[in-house]
Design an enzyme around this catalytic site. Structure first.
Site, PDB file in Angstrom:
ATOM      1  N   SER A  25       0.837  -1.195   0.000  1.00 49.74           N
ATOM      2  CA  SER A  25       0.000   0.000   0.000  1.00 49.74           C
ATOM      3  C   SER A  25       0.877   1.251   0.000  1.00 49.74           C
ATOM      4  CB  SER A  25      -0.903   0.001   1.239  1.00 49.74           C
ATOM      5  OG  SER A  25      -1.588  -1.223   1.360  1.00 49.74           O
ATOM      6  N   GLY A  26       0.291   2.367  -0.376  1.00 51.68           N
ATOM      7  CA  GLY A  26       1.000   3.632  -0.303  1.00 51.68           C
ATOM      8  C   GLY A  26       1.430   4.166  -1.653  1.00 51.68           C
ATOM      9  N   THR A  28       4.395   4.801  -2.998  1.00 48.76           N
ATOM     10  CA  THR A  28       5.515   4.190  -3.705  1.00 48.76           C
ATOM     11  C   THR A  28       5.064   3.037  -4.582  1.00 48.76           C
ATOM     12  OG1 THR A  28       6.967   4.764  -1.857  1.00 48.76           O
ATOM     13  CG2 THR A  28       7.774   3.122  -3.400  1.00 48.76           C
ATOM     14  N   ASP A  84       7.773   3.561   5.829  1.00 49.61           N
ATOM     15  CA  ASP A  84       7.885   4.922   6.343  1.00 49.61           C
ATOM     16  C   ASP A  84       9.321   5.232   6.759  1.00 49.61           C
ATOM     17  OD1 ASP A  84       5.080   5.610   6.150  1.00 49.61           O
ATOM     18  OD2 ASP A  84       4.769   4.160   7.754  1.00 49.61           O
ATOM     19  N   GLY A  96       2.003   4.146   8.285  1.00 44.63           N
ATOM     20  CA  GLY A  96       1.595   5.540   8.183  1.00 44.63           C
ATOM     21  C   GLY A  96       0.253   5.693   7.494  1.00 44.63           C
ATOM     22  N   GLY A  97      -0.045   4.740   6.603  1.00 44.86           N
ATOM     23  CA  GLY A  97      -1.329   4.746   5.921  1.00 44.86           C
ATOM     24  C   GLY A  97      -2.378   3.885   6.589  1.00 44.86           C
ATOM     25  N   GLU A 103      -0.525  -5.640   5.664  1.00 45.04           N
ATOM     26  CA  GLU A 103       0.793  -5.600   5.034  1.00 45.04           C
ATOM     27  C   GLU A 103       1.717  -6.645   5.648  1.00 45.04           C
ATOM     28  OE1 GLU A 103       0.978  -0.872   3.758  1.00 45.04           O
ATOM     29  OE2 GLU A 103       1.796  -1.514   5.683  1.00 45.04           O
ATOM     30  N   LYS A 121      13.447   7.885   3.134  1.00 49.48           N
ATOM     31  CA  LYS A 121      13.056   6.874   4.118  1.00 49.48           C
ATOM     32  C   LYS A 121      14.256   6.140   4.700  1.00 49.48           C
ATOM     33  CE  LYS A 121       8.940   8.026   2.870  1.00 49.48           C
ATOM     34  NZ  LYS A 121       7.953   7.115   2.319  1.00 49.48           N
TER      35      LYS A 121
END
Length: 232
Positions: A25-26, A28, A84, A96-97, A103, A121
């Site tokens: 996720s996220g 990137t 993160d 962070g999300g 995950e 990071k």
């Protein structure tokens, strides 16, 4: 995120045409999935994708990739995700999300867990770059006693993560709350992770200890830096 970084990852792992891939996720991972979709179309690859969140699921569907789950594919060839923060031992802070539990489950089911992140990071020790603390997913009714227990044992400050565009706290895909623990100093992260997870009501922590096999950092100048776990 630069294409050379993404291509290096795919060159390293996708030497065949049939893989089961965990999709993190996220922001990137958005670039990784875009590049993956291009490769699937161009090279007729047979890739099955298992998402770590609703966001990842929608990203897979958006790019017309094959969507699956851990019921049908409980063992993954590789999982890719962002982070993160990454320290010298490849210990990660994630969440962070708010998707840390799923995950970690997906990463734990993969033969290889690879992190793709930008240079911001990269840290020698956790807390150097990421200042928001370690995310901890908790059962809603227990967030106060869990917060007290963590602060009493490890110090620092624990806060309930509040939503931005709605009233009240952030609610995860698992209908739980997120605590953010701002620690005061470096810790033995393996021991801390285990101790926090043993507190009744804790679902999972955003500490990924001993899980990442390799990290690809996209540098500011467009080059790629790789890091393996530091052996001491």
């Amino acid at each position: 995120m630069c294409d050379p970084q993404i291509d290096l990852f795919f060159f390293f792992f996708f030497f065949g045409n049939s893989h089961v891939l965990g999709v993190g996720s996220g922001s990137t991972v958005v670039y990784a999935v875009e590049r993956l979709a291009q490769r699937v179309r161009q090279e007729k690859l047979n890739i099955v994708c298992v998402p770590t969140s609703f966001q990842a699921r929608q990203l897979i569907l958006k790019h017309s990739l094959t969507l699956s789950d851990l019921d049908r594919h409980p063992e993954l060839d590789v999982a890719i995700d962002g982070a993160d923060e990454v320290d010298a031992m490849l210990t990660l802070i994630k969440g962070g999300g708010g998707c840390l539990t799923q995950e970690k489950i997906v990463a734990g089911c993969a033969k290889h867990f690879i992190v793709i992140a930008d240079y911001r990071k990269d840290s020698k020790s956790l807390g150097q770059q990421w200042k928001k603390g370690v995310p901890i997913e908790v059962i809603p009714m227990a967030y106060v006693p869990i917060s007290r227990s963590i602060m009493q044992r490890f110090g620092g400050e624990v806060s309930l993560r509040m939503a931005v565009s709605k009233a009240g706290p952030v609610v995860t895909d698992n209908s739980n709350f997120i605590l953010d623990w701002k620690f005061e100093q470096a810790q033995n992260w393996k021991e801390v992770n285990f101790a926090i997870k043993m507190i009744p009501g804790v679902v999972e922590t955003g500490l990924f200890v001993g899980m990442a096999e390799k990290v690809y950092f996209g540098m500011e100048d467009g080059t790629v830096k790789t890091r393996d776990p530091l052996i001491i």
